[in-house]
Design a protein around this motif. Structure first.
Motif, PDB file in Angstrom:
ATOM      1  N   LEU A 134       3.666 101.350  86.896  1.00 54.15           N
ATOM      2  CA  LEU A 134       2.497 102.195  86.644  1.00 54.15           C
ATOM      3  C   LEU A 134       2.027 102.934  87.896  1.00 54.15           C
ATOM      4  N   ARG A 135       2.346 102.382  89.080  1.00 57.14           N
ATOM      5  CA  ARG A 135       1.912 103.001  90.330  1.00 57.14           C
ATOM      6  C   ARG A 135       2.868 104.086  90.823  1.00 57.14           C
ATOM      7  N   ARG A 136       4.000 104.227  90.150  1.00 55.16           N
ATOM      8  CA  ARG A 136       4.933 105.276  90.548  1.00 55.16           C
ATOM      9  C   ARG A 136       4.378 106.653  90.175  1.00 55.16           C
TER      10      ARG A 136
ATOM     11  N   LYS B 174       5.109 109.289  82.472  1.00 49.61           N
ATOM     12  CA  LYS B 174       6.572 109.323  82.452  1.00 49.61           C
ATOM     13  C   LYS B 174       7.107 107.899  82.357  1.00 49.61           C
ATOM     14  N   PRO B 175       6.845 107.233  81.236  1.00 41.61           N
ATOM     15  CA  PRO B 175       7.194 105.814  81.136  1.00 41.61           C
ATOM     16  C   PRO B 175       8.684 105.538  81.215  1.00 41.61           C
ATOM     17  N   LEU B 176       9.495 106.325  80.504  1.00 44.56           N
ATOM     18  CA  LEU B 176      10.931 106.067  80.488  1.00 44.56           C
ATOM     19  C   LEU B 176      11.532 106.222  81.877  1.00 44.56           C
ATOM     20  N   TYR B 177      11.183 107.298  82.555  1.00 47.29           N
ATOM     21  CA  TYR B 177      11.719 107.551  83.891  1.00 47.29           C
ATOM     22  C   TYR B 177      11.306 106.434  84.850  1.00 47.29           C
ATOM     23  N   ASN B 178      10.039 106.056  84.817  1.00 47.41           N
ATOM     24  CA  ASN B 178       9.553 105.059  85.761  1.00 47.41           C
ATOM     25  C   ASN B 178      10.058 103.653  85.443  1.00 47.41           C
TER      26      ASN B 178
END
Length: 316
Positions: free
Chosen positions: A272-274, A280-284
């Motif tokens: 979540l901190r990215r 961008k849930p999938l990417y992170n």
């Protein structure tokens, strides 16, 4: 000396949880918990399948063999659900799929070793290439669900609880007299301790080089590495000592499970901190800290906890 066996601890629990706790322990120690284990196999295979799916996605599925654990994890999850519903499915489909998945894990281990060897410098730079190459022990840890599936296929159904006498009579008559009887009657503590030790060693190594890549930025990242030798001592000593199996083993196992749960929380926070966070849930999830990796340590603790609840082998 205070009795710290699982049954004694269950009996000491206050009402209203004491009675059901005793019944659960009795079911486990009689090997009559096949349905429950089938659901556990299904759940853990889904988690491990998701983990390997996105790890191999990052590798662009460059080798077709990278699809096999994804497919087998799905097959194992379906087999676990079928085993929950059907005794026959537990003794056939679940058993065969579990063995196939175990074999796939060993083959994957070989491919990961080859992947490390093919990096610049190969095994002449072992630390660098193990840290930066494919996670070397991940395929073996992927086999944890499959191992549980094999064990589950030899267990008895919950509705068979109380029929232990007839099974022991069959063993006395020479009809069944090997490790399968130990599993069916819930007496495989030493065996589980050895498997838990292997799982702990592999997951501890995975934690070390995964956190090493992050330079141990947070002190909490040392916790799984520090707990690994404690769990190794507890599991291996429990093979010879019933006393340690009833004292240190449940404590160490509980610490590992708690550490895995807390670690999962930290990994979610790291995702979540990215940049982009929830947007961008999938990417992170793909490129952030591996979200399910801490659960591998929790799985090792779960194996230790299960060993604590078991009886000692009769045919060791």
């Amino acid at each position: 000396m205070t009795d710290t066996s699982s049954r004694a601890v269950a009996r000491a629990l206050p009402w209203p949880i004491g009675k059901p706790a005793v019944e659960i322990v009795d079911h486990i120690q009689q090997g009559a918990f096949q349905r429950s284990m089938s659901l556990l196999v299904a759940g853990t295979s889904v988690i491990s399948g998701m983990e390997v799916a996105y790890e191999h996605y990052k590798g662009s599925y460059s080798n077709p063999v990278m699809y096999t654990p994804v497919v087998l994890s799905g097959a194992l999850a379906i087999s676990g659900l079928a085993a929950f519903l059907s005794r026959r499915a537990a003794q056939t489909i679940l058993r065969y799929v579990s063995y196939a998945t175990l074999v796939d894990g060993v083959i994957g281990f070989g491919f990961h070793i080859r992947g490390v060897a093919r990096k610049p410098g190969g095994w002449r730079l072992p630390i660098t290439n193990i840290v930066m190459g494919p996670p070397i022990f991940a395929p073996l840890l992927f086999g944890t669900s499959a191992y549980l599936g094999v064990i589950t296929s030899y267990l008895r159904r919950e509705e068979d609880y109380g029929l232990l006498g007839s099974i022991e009579a069959s063993a006395a008559a020479g009809l069944v007299n090997d490790f399968r009887e130990d599993i069916r009657t819930g007496h495989f503590q030493k065996h589980l301790c050895i498997v838990a030790a292997i799982s702990t060693l592999c997951s501890g190594a995975e934690s070390w080089y995964s956190h090493y890549k992050d330079n141990f930025k947070f002190r909490v990242q040392w916790s799984p590495i520090l707990l690994t030798p404690l769990m190794l001592f507890a599991t291996l000593s429990s093979v010879r000592s019933r006393r340690i199996a009833n004292t240190l083993l449940p404590v160490a196992s509980g610490l590992l499970m708690a550490n895995g749960i807390v670690g999962t929380g930290y990994h979610i926070r790291g995702i979540l901190r990215r940049p982009g966070g929830r947007k961008k849930p999938l990417y992170n999830i793909l490129y952030g800290p591996p979200i399910f990796a801490p659960m591998l340590m929790a799985a090792a603790g779960m194996l230790g906890a299960l060993a604590y609840l078991m009886g000692r082998e009769k045919h060791a």
